[in-house]
Design a protein around this motif. Structure first.
Motif, PDB file in Angstrom:
ATOM      1  N   ALA A 105       0.838  -1.188   0.000  1.00  0.00           N
ATOM      2  CA  ALA A 105       0.000   0.000   0.000  1.00  0.00           C
ATOM      3  C   ALA A 105       0.874   1.239   0.000  1.00  0.00           C
ATOM      4  N   LEU A 106       0.460   2.200  -0.802  1.00  0.00           N
ATOM      5  CA  LEU A 106       1.131   3.494  -0.851  1.00  0.00           C
ATOM      6  C   LEU A 106       0.089   4.466  -0.325  1.00  0.00           C
ATOM      7  N   ILE A 107       0.303   4.972   0.906  1.00  0.00           N
ATOM      8  CA  ILE A 107      -0.726   5.856   1.457  1.00  0.00           C
ATOM      9  C   ILE A 107      -0.181   7.264   1.625  1.00  0.00           C
ATOM     10  N   GLY A 108      -1.088   8.189   1.727  1.00  0.00           N
ATOM     11  CA  GLY A 108      -0.687   9.583   1.854  1.00  0.00           C
ATOM     12  C   GLY A 108      -1.841  10.486   1.534  1.00  0.00           C
ATOM     13  N   ALA A 109      -1.678  11.768   1.877  1.00  0.00           N
ATOM     14  CA  ALA A 109      -2.776  12.714   1.676  1.00  0.00           C
ATOM     15  C   ALA A 109      -2.935  13.063   0.205  1.00  0.00           C
ATOM     16  N   ASN A 110      -3.966  13.793  -0.100  1.00  0.00           N
ATOM     17  CA  ASN A 110      -4.181  14.348  -1.428  1.00  0.00           C
ATOM     18  C   ASN A 110      -2.978  15.174  -1.839  1.00  0.00           C
ATOM     19  N   GLY A 111      -2.447  14.954  -3.034  1.00  0.00           N
ATOM     20  CA  GLY A 111      -1.337  15.769  -3.492  1.00  0.00           C
ATOM     21  C   GLY A 111       0.027  15.303  -3.010  1.00  0.00           C
ATOM     22  N   ALA A 112       0.072  14.148  -2.353  1.00  0.00           N
ATOM     23  CA  ALA A 112       1.361  13.652  -1.862  1.00  0.00           C
ATOM     24  C   ALA A 112       2.211  13.082  -2.996  1.00  0.00           C
ATOM     25  N   GLY A 113       1.564  12.766  -4.141  1.00  0.00           N
ATOM     26  CA  GLY A 113       2.310  12.238  -5.283  1.00  0.00           C
ATOM     27  C   GLY A 113       2.031  10.773  -5.575  1.00  0.00           C
ATOM     28  N   THR A 127       0.420 -10.024  -7.699  1.00  0.00           N
ATOM     29  CA  THR A 127       0.957  -8.978  -6.836  1.00  0.00           C
ATOM     30  C   THR A 127       0.115  -7.714  -6.994  1.00  0.00           C
ATOM     31  N   VAL A 128      -0.015  -6.952  -5.899  1.00  0.00           N
ATOM     32  CA  VAL A 128      -0.828  -5.727  -5.973  1.00  0.00           C
ATOM     33  C   VAL A 128      -0.050  -4.546  -5.403  1.00  0.00           C
ATOM     34  N   LEU A 129      -0.025  -3.460  -6.174  1.00  0.00           N
ATOM     35  CA  LEU A 129       0.488  -2.195  -5.645  1.00  0.00           C
ATOM     36  C   LEU A 129      -0.717  -1.261  -5.545  1.00  0.00           C
ATOM     37  N   LEU A 130      -1.055  -0.897  -4.311  1.00  0.00           N
ATOM     38  CA  LEU A 130      -2.310  -0.209  -4.056  1.00  0.00           C
ATOM     39  C   LEU A 130      -2.079   1.200  -3.532  1.00  0.00           C
ATOM     40  N   VAL A 131      -2.696   2.154  -4.211  1.00  0.00           N
ATOM     41  CA  VAL A 131      -2.682   3.529  -3.718  1.00  0.00           C
ATOM     42  C   VAL A 131      -4.055   3.808  -3.135  1.00  0.00           C
ATOM     43  N   GLU A 132      -4.117   4.288  -1.905  1.00  0.00           N
ATOM     44  CA  GLU A 132      -5.417   4.492  -1.274  1.00  0.00           C
ATOM     45  C   GLU A 132      -5.406   5.684  -0.332  1.00  0.00           C
ATOM     46  N   GLN A 133      -6.525   6.396  -0.325  1.00  0.00           N
ATOM     47  CA  GLN A 133      -6.695   7.425   0.703  1.00  0.00           C
ATOM     48  C   GLN A 133      -7.335   6.817   1.935  1.00  0.00           C
ATOM     49  N   ASN A 134      -8.036   5.710   1.711  1.00  0.00           N
ATOM     50  CA  ASN A 134      -8.637   4.997   2.835  1.00  0.00           C
ATOM     51  C   ASN A 134      -7.539   4.149   3.495  1.00  0.00           C
ATOM     52  N   ALA A 135      -6.699   4.844   4.291  1.00  0.00           N
ATOM     53  CA  ALA A 135      -5.491   4.210   4.824  1.00  0.00           C
ATOM     54  C   ALA A 135      -5.822   3.022   5.719  1.00  0.00           C
ATOM     55  N   LYS A 136      -6.908   3.120   6.473  1.00  0.00           N
ATOM     56  CA  LYS A 136      -7.248   2.065   7.415  1.00  0.00           C
ATOM     57  C   LYS A 136      -7.496   0.758   6.677  1.00  0.00           C
ATOM     58  N   ALA A 185      -6.650   0.038   3.625  1.00  0.00           N
ATOM     59  CA  ALA A 185      -5.469  -0.367   2.862  1.00  0.00           C
ATOM     60  C   ALA A 185      -4.481  -1.103   3.763  1.00  0.00           C
ATOM     61  N   LEU A 186      -4.259  -0.558   4.976  1.00  0.00           N
ATOM     62  CA  LEU A 186      -3.289  -1.181   5.884  1.00  0.00           C
ATOM     63  C   LEU A 186      -3.798  -2.538   6.387  1.00  0.00           C
ATOM     64  N   GLU A 187      -5.121  -2.671   6.453  1.00  0.00           N
ATOM     65  CA  GLU A 187      -5.677  -3.959   6.917  1.00  0.00           C
ATOM     66  C   GLU A 187      -5.355  -5.097   5.963  1.00  0.00           C
ATOM     67  N   ILE A 188      -5.335  -4.811   4.657  1.00  0.00           N
ATOM     68  CA  ILE A 188      -5.102  -5.929   3.722  1.00  0.00           C
ATOM     69  C   ILE A 188      -3.674  -5.973   3.191  1.00  0.00           C
ATOM     70  N   ALA A 189      -2.887  -4.900   3.413  1.00  0.00           N
ATOM     71  CA  ALA A 189      -1.543  -4.860   2.829  1.00  0.00           C
ATOM     72  C   ALA A 189      -0.560  -5.671   3.667  1.00  0.00           C
ATOM     73  N   ASP A 190       0.501  -6.158   3.002  1.00  0.00           N
ATOM     74  CA  ASP A 190       1.598  -6.781   3.742  1.00  0.00           C
ATOM     75  C   ASP A 190       2.523  -5.706   4.288  1.00  0.00           C
ATOM     76  N   LEU A 250       2.659  -0.240  11.023  1.00  0.00           N
ATOM     77  CA  LEU A 250       2.256   1.127  10.695  1.00  0.00           C
ATOM     78  C   LEU A 250       0.898   1.467  11.286  1.00  0.00           C
ATOM     79  N   MET A 251       0.028   0.447  11.361  1.00  0.00           N
ATOM     80  CA  MET A 251      -1.299   0.694  11.930  1.00  0.00           C
ATOM     81  C   MET A 251      -1.209   1.114  13.386  1.00  0.00           C
ATOM     82  N   ASN A 252      -0.148   0.641  14.041  1.00  0.00           N
ATOM     83  CA  ASN A 252       0.014   0.979  15.452  1.00  0.00           C
ATOM     84  C   ASN A 252       0.952   2.160  15.679  1.00  0.00           C
ATOM     85  N   ASP A 253       1.467   2.697  14.590  1.00  0.00           N
ATOM     86  CA  ASP A 253       2.383   3.824  14.699  1.00  0.00           C
ATOM     87  C   ASP A 253       1.599   5.091  15.067  1.00  0.00           C
TER      88      ASP A 253
END
Lengths: 236, 292
Positions: free
Chosen positions: A33-41, A188-197, A199-204, A223-226
């Motif tokens: 998962a690649l997470i981040g805010a709007n405009g993060a790239g 294999t999946v490379l996932l970009v998501e704003q729904n971080a929760k 995304a982190l639940e299913i990502a390795d 990361l979920m616990n960070d």
């Protein structure tokens, strides 16, 4: 060697230095998962990987082959499918034709039929509506079509850009269930998501992108616990 | 009965416009540009057929095939040399380049063939047809209509039932998404120019069969009329170009017959203006999808 190796990738978007030397790996069979805010790239990164945008520097290697000098239509042939942001299905074509476009690079008729049957099995709604013009589908159905279309090329890796954006909670759950199924089938999946929760639940593993830089990376569970992730992206 | 004969010759003229309009509309749909040199490709096609028949004494079918090949090569070459380097340039730069290519072709023909209009040989050699008492139409008109119908059917089948045709529709709707499916956009654009130019060659033979005067400016007016037809029908839409072309030909011919020969062009463009006021996207034009 990782399946997808991104090294010091730099991308300019107009005059803006949108991606500033990012590096990350995607190993075979993982969901990253690649997470981040709007405009993060995030979208810029994906578009550069699949060839829609030109990089300024760095390298992107897929199974050892450099992608930055490869035109987008060749990248599909190498086994990478892209579910773009906003779905971008062909609104004026039928559902069936959208799916056949997904298999555009394939010439094995029997194999395409087999994949089509699998896609219809995964998305029964698409089979029911195969003759319907895609633009008349609901948003959730269009997302299913975009995912089904990507699977039609029989990819080794699927790159997904905000697949849950703008969908009803019911369809959001459906989308993530399907991503898990795709992973279970060995893709294999490379996932970009704003729904971080979600995304982190299913990502390795996951990478956190902030204004064009990777600021944090690691196992999705960690990361979920960070604390900083919790505060910035999970709303806790 | 005279009305019917005017109507049939109008449909015939409109068929030629429709064939040319298809080139405009397909290129617009796929390459998102107006190829203003398209009319001059018709003129070059006419000269190739003319030269083959009158200077080299080839038979009509071979001359027509030569014309088609020459136009296809020319159309694809124009795209590769003049338009492809501008793929990411502003639309205005591409438009001005297209006008430049148009003048280049006209002046090239001027240097090679001179400015005097040539008499296009009667290569189809058709008799007039008497359809009913008092209703006679030229063989050229009938052949033009029949050939156009066949071409339209074949083209519609090609667009809707072949892989390349589907890919062309996909590129026309969303170039980036089509690339993500593995479609080579440059190849698709080349195929589009090839088809448009082949249709232009056919149009040139049909046009010269009915109006047998050939000069370096022969392509300009039918080119503009056909472009108008494409806009009339909804630019980017293939059935729109077909309907727009035929309607334009009929309106032009009936205006000539019943209102005024001098005013016929003004009437044609007047109708276009009214259509665009009522429906800015043309008769079959689709409203552009707004990207969210």
């Amino acid at each position: 060697m990782a399946m997808l190796e991104v090294r010091d990738l730099e991308v300019n978007y107009g005059a803006i230095n949108a991606i500033k030397k990012i590096s990350f790996d995607v190993n075979e069979g993982e969901v990253i998962a690649l997470i981040g805010a709007n405009g993060a790239g995030k979208t810029t990164t994906l578009h550069t990987i699949t060839g829609l945008l030109k990089a300024k520097g760095g390298s992107v290697k897929f199974e050892g082959k450099e992608l930055l000098k490869t035109p987008p239509h060749k990248i599909v042939e190498m086994g990478m499918a892209h579910v773009p942001e906003g779905r971008r299905i062909f609104q004026q074509l039928s559902v069936y034709k959208n799916l056949t476009m997904g298999a555009f690079i394939r010439k094995d008729k029997a194999g395409i039929e087999e994949t089509l049957a699998k896609v219809y099995e995964k998305f029964p709604r698409l089979e029911e509506r195969k003759k319907q013009i895609a633009g008349t589908l609901s948003g959730g159905e269009q997302q299913m079509l975009a995912m089904g279309r990507a699977l039609m090329s029989n990819p080794k890796i699927v790159v997904m850009d905000e697949p849950s954006m703008g969908l009803s909670p019911l369809f959001v759950g459906e989308v993530f269930k399907i991503i898990e199924e795709i992973k279970a089938s060995g893709t294999t999946v490379l996932l970009v998501e704003q729904n971080a929760k979600k995304a982190l639940e299913i990502a390795d593993r996951a990478y956190v992108l902030e204004t064009g830089k990777i600021v944090l990376s690691g196992d999705a569970k960690d990361l979920m616990n960070d604390d900083s992730v919790k505060k910035a992206y999970l709303g806790e | 009965m005279t009305f019917l004969s005017y109507l049939i010759s109008g449909i015939s003229l409109g068929s030629v416009y429709a064939l040319i309009a298809l080139g405009y509309t397909m290129v617009y749909g796929i390459a998102k540009m107006l190829n203003f040199a398209h009319g001059d490709v018709i003129m070059i096609g006419g000269f190739v057929v003319f030269t083959a028949v009158s200077s080299m004494n080839t038979s009509a079918p071979i001359a027509i095939v030569c014309g088609i090949i020459a136009c296809v090569v020319l159309g694809v070459a124009i795209e590769k040399i003049a338009y492809k380097p501008l793929r990411n340039a502003t639309p205005l730069a591409v438009l001005i380049t297209a006008i430049g290519v148009s003048y280049f072709l006209q002046n090239l023909a001027l240097i090679i063939f001179g400015s005097a209009a040539k008499n296009f040989p009667d290569i189809l050699k058709l008799e007039d047809l008497q359809l009913a008492e008092g209703l006679t139409v030229t063989g050229e008109a009938v052949v033009t209509i029949l050939i156009t119908i066949v071409i339209m059917i074949v083209l519609t089948l090609f667009i809707n039932y072949t892989k390349i045709g589907t890919a062309m529709q996909a590129v026309s709707e969303d170039r980036g998404a089509a690339q993500l499916m593995g479609v080579n956009v440059n190849t698709t654009i080349s195929i589009t120019f090839a088809i448009g130019s082949a249709l232009a060659a056919v149009a040139s033979v049909l046009l010269c069969a009915s109006y047998p005067l050939l000069s370096p400016y022969t392509g300009a007016m039918p080119g503009i009329k056909a472009f108008t037809a494409a806009v009339f029908g909804g630019i980017g839409s293939i059935p729109g170009a077909m309907i727009g072309g035929i309607l334009l030909g009929v309106i032009e011919n009936l205006s000539k017959a019943y209102i005024s020969t001098e005013l016929s062009d003004a009437i044609v463009f007047g109708v276009l203006i009214i259509v665009l006021i009522v429906k800015p996207t043309g008769i079959l034009g689709k409203k552009m999808n707004e990207k969210v």
